[in-house]
Design a protein around this motif. Structure first.
Motif, PDB file in Angstrom:
ATOM      1  N   ILE A   1       0.833  -1.201   0.000  1.00 54.82           N
ATOM      2  CA  ILE A   1       0.000   0.000   0.000  1.00 54.82           C
ATOM      3  C   ILE A   1       0.870   1.254   0.000  1.00 54.82           C
ATOM      4  CG2 ILE A   1      -1.675   1.343   1.325  1.00 54.82           C
ATOM      5  CD1 ILE A   1      -2.840  -1.276   2.332  1.00 54.82           C
ATOM      6  N   SER A   2       1.915   1.255   0.811  1.00 57.79           N
ATOM      7  CA  SER A   2       2.807   2.414   0.892  1.00 57.79           C
ATOM      8  C   SER A   2       3.523   2.649  -0.428  1.00 57.79           C
ATOM      9  CB  SER A   2       3.830   2.206   2.016  1.00 57.79           C
ATOM     10  OG  SER A   2       3.199   2.029   3.264  1.00 57.79           O
ATOM     11  N   VAL A   3       4.045   1.583  -1.031  1.00 59.52           N
ATOM     12  CA  VAL A   3       4.734   1.714  -2.318  1.00 59.52           C
ATOM     13  C   VAL A   3       3.763   2.164  -3.395  1.00 59.52           C
ATOM     14  CG1 VAL A   3       5.959   0.445  -4.123  1.00 59.52           C
ATOM     15  CG2 VAL A   3       6.504   0.016  -1.722  1.00 59.52           C
ATOM     16  N   ASP A   4       2.559   1.606  -3.386  1.00 61.92           N
ATOM     17  CA  ASP A   4       1.561   1.980  -4.392  1.00 61.92           C
ATOM     18  C   ASP A   4       1.198   3.458  -4.285  1.00 61.92           C
ATOM     19  OD1 ASP A   4      -0.550   1.380  -6.403  1.00 61.92           O
ATOM     20  OD2 ASP A   4      -1.885   1.851  -4.741  1.00 61.92           O
ATOM     21  N   ARG A   5       1.001   3.943  -3.067  1.00 61.27           N
ATOM     22  CA  ARG A   5       0.669   5.361  -2.885  1.00 61.27           C
ATOM     23  C   ARG A   5       1.838   6.237  -3.282  1.00 61.27           C
ATOM     24  NH1 ARG A   5      -3.650   6.939  -3.395  1.00 61.27           N
ATOM     25  NH2 ARG A   5      -4.638   7.748  -1.543  1.00 61.27           N
ATOM     26  N   CYS A   6       3.034   5.776  -2.982  1.00 64.16           N
ATOM     27  CA  CYS A   6       4.226   6.532  -3.337  1.00 64.16           C
ATOM     28  C   CYS A   6       4.373   6.650  -4.858  1.00 64.16           C
ATOM     29  CB  CYS A   6       5.459   5.864  -2.738  1.00 64.16           C
ATOM     30  SG  CYS A   6       7.006   6.766  -2.988  1.00 64.16           S
ATOM     31  N   LEU A   7       4.177   5.548  -5.559  1.00 64.12           N
ATOM     32  CA  LEU A   7       4.272   5.571  -7.020  1.00 64.12           C
ATOM     33  C   LEU A   7       3.158   6.407  -7.639  1.00 64.12           C
ATOM     34  CD1 LEU A   7       5.142   1.834  -7.752  1.00 64.12           C
ATOM     35  CD2 LEU A   7       6.691   3.798  -7.854  1.00 64.12           C
ATOM     36  N   THR A   8       1.970   6.334  -7.040  1.00 65.13           N
ATOM     37  CA  THR A   8       0.842   7.096  -7.560  1.00 65.13           C
ATOM     38  C   THR A   8       1.090   8.598  -7.487  1.00 65.13           C
ATOM     39  OG1 THR A   8      -0.712   5.357  -6.918  1.00 65.13           O
ATOM     40  CG2 THR A   8      -1.623   7.552  -7.291  1.00 65.13           C
ATOM     41  N   VAL A   9       1.692   9.027  -6.399  1.00 61.90           N
ATOM     42  CA  VAL A   9       1.958  10.453  -6.210  1.00 61.90           C
ATOM     43  C   VAL A   9       3.222  10.884  -6.951  1.00 61.90           C
ATOM     44  CG1 VAL A   9       2.529  12.215  -4.494  1.00 61.90           C
ATOM     45  CG2 VAL A   9       0.741  10.542  -4.010  1.00 61.90           C
ATOM     46  N   ARG A  10       4.234  10.047  -6.907  1.00 58.91           N
ATOM     47  CA  ARG A  10       5.525  10.429  -7.505  1.00 58.91           C
ATOM     48  C   ARG A  10       5.529  10.296  -9.019  1.00 58.91           C
ATOM     49  NH1 ARG A  10       9.129  12.588  -9.100  1.00 58.91           N
ATOM     50  NH2 ARG A  10      11.323  12.652  -8.463  1.00 58.91           N
ATOM     51  N   PHE A  11       4.843   9.267  -9.542  1.00 62.19           N
ATOM     52  CA  PHE A  11       4.808   9.027 -10.988  1.00 62.19           C
ATOM     53  C   PHE A  11       3.362   8.842 -11.440  1.00 62.19           C
ATOM     54  CE2 PHE A  11       8.714   7.097  -9.280  1.00 62.19           C
ATOM     55  CZ  PHE A  11       9.667   7.902  -9.919  1.00 62.19           C
ATOM     56  N   PRO A  12       2.580   9.913 -11.465  1.00 63.12           N
ATOM     57  CA  PRO A  12       1.148   9.796 -11.773  1.00 63.12           C
ATOM     58  C   PRO A  12       0.850   9.268 -13.170  1.00 63.12           C
ATOM     59  CG  PRO A  12       1.840  12.089 -11.753  1.00 63.12           C
ATOM     60  CD  PRO A  12       2.976  11.308 -11.215  1.00 63.12           C
ATOM     61  N   VAL A  13       1.649   9.661 -14.159  1.00 62.75           N
ATOM     62  CA  VAL A  13       1.409   9.195 -15.527  1.00 62.75           C
ATOM     63  C   VAL A  13       1.642   7.691 -15.623  1.00 62.75           C
ATOM     64  CG1 VAL A  13       2.111   9.412 -17.937  1.00 62.75           C
ATOM     65  CG2 VAL A  13       2.033  11.438 -16.482  1.00 62.75           C
TER      66      VAL A  13
ATOM     67  N   ALA B   1       1.557   5.538 -13.175  1.00 59.70           N
ATOM     68  CA  ALA B   1       0.552   4.855 -12.366  1.00 59.70           C
ATOM     69  C   ALA B   1      -0.772   4.750 -13.108  1.00 59.70           C
ATOM     70  CB  ALA B   1       0.363   5.577 -11.034  1.00 59.70           C
ATOM     71  N   GLN B   2      -1.153   5.825 -13.786  1.00 60.89           N
ATOM     72  CA  GLN B   2      -2.427   5.815 -14.503  1.00 60.89           C
ATOM     73  C   GLN B   2      -2.409   4.806 -15.644  1.00 60.89           C
ATOM     74  OE1 GLN B   2      -3.515   9.502 -16.457  1.00 60.89           O
ATOM     75  NE2 GLN B   2      -5.663   9.191 -15.936  1.00 60.89           N
ATOM     76  N   ASN B   3      -1.251   4.602 -16.250  1.00 62.34           N
ATOM     77  CA  ASN B   3      -1.155   3.707 -17.397  1.00 62.34           C
ATOM     78  C   ASN B   3      -0.870   2.255 -17.007  1.00 62.34           C
ATOM     79  OD1 ASN B   3      -1.547   5.856 -19.184  1.00 62.34           O
ATOM     80  ND2 ASN B   3       0.647   6.313 -19.290  1.00 62.34           N
ATOM     81  N   ASN B   4      -0.387   2.034 -15.804  1.00 68.07           N
ATOM     82  CA  ASN B   4       0.069   0.695 -15.456  1.00 68.07           C
ATOM     83  C   ASN B   4      -0.671   0.047 -14.280  1.00 68.07           C
ATOM     84  OD1 ASN B   4       2.771   0.098 -17.107  1.00 68.07           O
ATOM     85  ND2 ASN B   4       2.780   2.264 -16.543  1.00 68.07           N
TER      86      ASN B   4
ATOM     87  N   GLY C   1      -5.276  10.622  -7.582  1.00 69.27           N
ATOM     88  CA  GLY C   1      -3.824  10.722  -7.546  1.00 69.27           C
ATOM     89  C   GLY C   1      -3.205  10.454  -8.893  1.00 69.27           C
ATOM     90  N   THR C   2      -3.901   9.728  -9.780  1.00 69.58           N
ATOM     91  CA  THR C   2      -3.349   9.442 -11.086  1.00 69.58           C
ATOM     92  C   THR C   2      -3.841  10.417 -12.147  1.00 69.58           C
ATOM     93  OG1 THR C   2      -5.163   7.914 -11.544  1.00 69.58           O
ATOM     94  CG2 THR C   2      -3.166   6.988 -10.557  1.00 69.58           C
ATOM     95  N   SER C   3      -4.715  11.335 -11.767  1.00 70.91           N
ATOM     96  CA  SER C   3      -5.186  12.327 -12.720  1.00 70.91           C
ATOM     97  C   SER C   3      -4.170  13.434 -12.850  1.00 70.91           C
ATOM     98  CB  SER C   3      -6.531  12.889 -12.261  1.00 70.91           C
ATOM     99  OG  SER C   3      -6.372  13.575 -11.050  1.00 70.91           O
ATOM    100  N   ILE C   4      -4.089  14.010 -14.014  1.00 74.91           N
ATOM    101  CA  ILE C   4      -3.062  15.017 -14.298  1.00 74.91           C
ATOM    102  C   ILE C   4      -3.731  16.301 -14.759  1.00 74.91           C
ATOM    103  CG2 ILE C   4      -1.026  15.539 -15.665  1.00 74.91           C
ATOM    104  CD1 ILE C   4      -0.719  12.549 -16.077  1.00 74.91           C
ATOM    105  N   THR C   5      -3.344  17.379 -14.129  1.00 76.56           N
ATOM    106  CA  THR C   5      -3.822  18.687 -14.560  1.00 76.56           C
ATOM    107  C   THR C   5      -2.634  19.585 -14.783  1.00 76.56           C
ATOM    108  OG1 THR C   5      -4.002  19.428 -12.276  1.00 76.56           O
ATOM    109  CG2 THR C   5      -5.973  18.465 -13.271  1.00 76.56           C
ATOM    110  N   TYR C   6      -2.805  20.561 -15.612  1.00 81.95           N
ATOM    111  CA  TYR C   6      -1.740  21.497 -15.914  1.00 81.95           C
ATOM    112  C   TYR C   6      -2.058  22.847 -15.304  1.00 81.95           C
ATOM    113  CZ  TYR C   6       0.192  18.232 -19.251  1.00 81.95           C
ATOM    114  OH  TYR C   6       0.746  17.128 -19.822  1.00 81.95           O
ATOM    115  N   SER C   7      -1.112  23.387 -14.544  1.00 82.95           N
ATOM    116  CA  SER C   7      -1.282  24.708 -13.965  1.00 82.95           C
ATOM    117  C   SER C   7      -0.884  25.754 -14.983  1.00 82.95           C
ATOM    118  CB  SER C   7      -0.423  24.824 -12.704  1.00 82.95           C
ATOM    119  OG  SER C   7       0.927  24.600 -13.030  1.00 82.95           O
ATOM    120  N   GLY C   8      -0.943  27.004 -14.547  1.00 83.66           N
ATOM    121  CA  GLY C   8      -0.674  28.092 -15.466  1.00 83.66           C
ATOM    122  C   GLY C   8       0.726  28.072 -16.041  1.00 83.66           C
ATOM    123  N   ASP C   9       1.693  27.557 -15.290  1.00 82.92           N
ATOM    124  CA  ASP C   9       3.060  27.524 -15.792  1.00 82.92           C
ATOM    125  C   ASP C   9       3.398  26.167 -16.387  1.00 82.92           C
ATOM    126  OD1 ASP C   9       3.004  26.078 -13.544  1.00 82.92           O
ATOM    127  OD2 ASP C   9       4.680  27.083 -12.532  1.00 82.92           O
TER     128      ASP C   9
END
Length: 349
Positions: A140-152, A154-157, A334-342
């Motif tokens: 669970i800890s590794v999964d949450r870590c990967l989800t936050v650290r590598f969202p793209v 995680a979403q694909n895999n 956590g796996t969703s990606i949004t783009y901020s103004g910069d």
């Protein structure tokens, strides 16, 4: 009362109480100044009575609570990666709690009437519960870590099939590490009772080292590493909508270590001279029972952390479902990606 333990080898005595309460085989024959013949004592010590009462409570709460989680996560909720983790955790705790009646009978009667197979099986179940629980918490800890650290990534895999494969691997590893616990369990026949005990055949120190390393130290360091990465990433991400799923995960992990740390400390202490002190065996009773208590606490942690805790109209099962469902929704966010103004990637957890 000055007493001497007779009738058993030193190695059998040293190996007692390394498992849960049903392995706290204080079936020693006591001889004192006023009694030249040993008497088979039943559960009369305060620590033993405490263990019996707490084991009854753990059995009832564990069967009901974990049964509720299994029903909700396995049948009512849509299968997702996060529900797979918590379903596995609940199944591990439920299986162990189902063996507690044997523990209670053993403690009350100071006798093991269930035969060699159940002597080995209960010890195997206890340790597979310990290993699988901590392995799932690491996952669970590794999964949450990967989800936050590598969202793209995680979403694909992240998928249910891969989650099931990871869970099966964790259970296989837990079973392999638990085999020695069953291998070295034996039955000794006394005149009026039987003893289910550990006989590590000279490998006691190795057994304690493996349990402490793979059942506590290495998982603890792995979880700490994941947490350090999570905390640093979440501080950078100011758009997090909820930290409640992380509170649930934190409570599960902290509860596990608070329950199991005294057990491992006492087990390591047994390698020294502490095992010869009168209070040591009482410490084994208490710490083993506290470790056992971890198996019934998780469902209530889900319930207490649910959003609708203060709403008395909701049932206990709905609270569990709310907590697990919130964890699942958080994993999706956590796996969703949004783009901020910069144009920087931002994860919402």
């Amino acid at each position: 009362m000055n007493s001497t333990i007779v009738g058993q080898s030193n190695e059998q005595v040293d190996d007692y109480a390394l498992d849960y309460s049903y392995t706290l085989d204080h079936n020693y024959t006591y001889v004192n100044k006023n009694n030249s013949e040993g008497n088979h004592a039943h559960c009369r010590e305060t620590a033993c009575v405490f263990s019996v009462i707490l084991n009854v409570i753990i059995f009832l709460l564990g069967i009901i609570g974990n049964g509720g989680v299994i029903w909700i996560a396995g049948f009512k909720m849509k299968k997702k990666v996060n529900t797979t983790w918590y379903l596995s955790l609940a199944m591990s705790d439920f299986i162990f709690c189902s063996t507690l009646p044997l523990t209670i009978v053993k403690l009350v009667t100071d006798n093991w009437p269930f035969g060699l197979f159940m002597c080995k099986f209960t010890s195997f179940v206890m340790f597979i519960n310990m290993y699988s629980s901590i392995f799932i918490l690491v996952i669970i800890s590794v999964d949450r870590c990967l989800t936050v650290r590598f969202p793209v990534w995680a979403q694909n895999n992240r998928s249910i099939a891969k989650a099931n494969a990871v869970v099966v691997f964790a259970w296989v590893m837990s079973a392999l590490l638990s085999i020695p616990a069953a291998r070295f369990r034996k039955i000794q026949d006394k005149q009026t009772y039987k003893v289910c005990y550990n006989d590590h055949e000279g490998h006691h120190q190795t057994a304690v080292f493996i349990r402490f390393s793979f059942g506590f130290l290495i998982p603890f360091l792995s979880i700490c590493l994941c947490y350090s990465i999570l905390i640093r990433k979440l501080r950078e991400n100011h758009r997090s909508k909820s930290n409640k799923p992380y509170k649930i995960m934190t409570l599960l992990i902290v509860t596990f270590f608070l329950c199991w740390m005294p057990f491992h400390i006492v087990a390591v202490m047994e390698l020294g001279e502490y095992k010869n002190t009168p209070g040591y065996y009482s410490a084994q009773y208490v710490t083993a029972t506290i470790a056992c208590a971890n198996s019934c606490l998780n469902p209530f942690l889900y319930s207490f952390m649910a959003k609708d805790l203060k709403k008395k109209c909701y049932s206990f099962l709905s609270k569990i479902e709310s907590a697990i469902d919130e964890e699942t929704r958080s994993g999706i966010r956590g796996t969703s990606i949004t783009y901020s103004g910069d144009h920087r990637l931002s994860t919402a957890v």
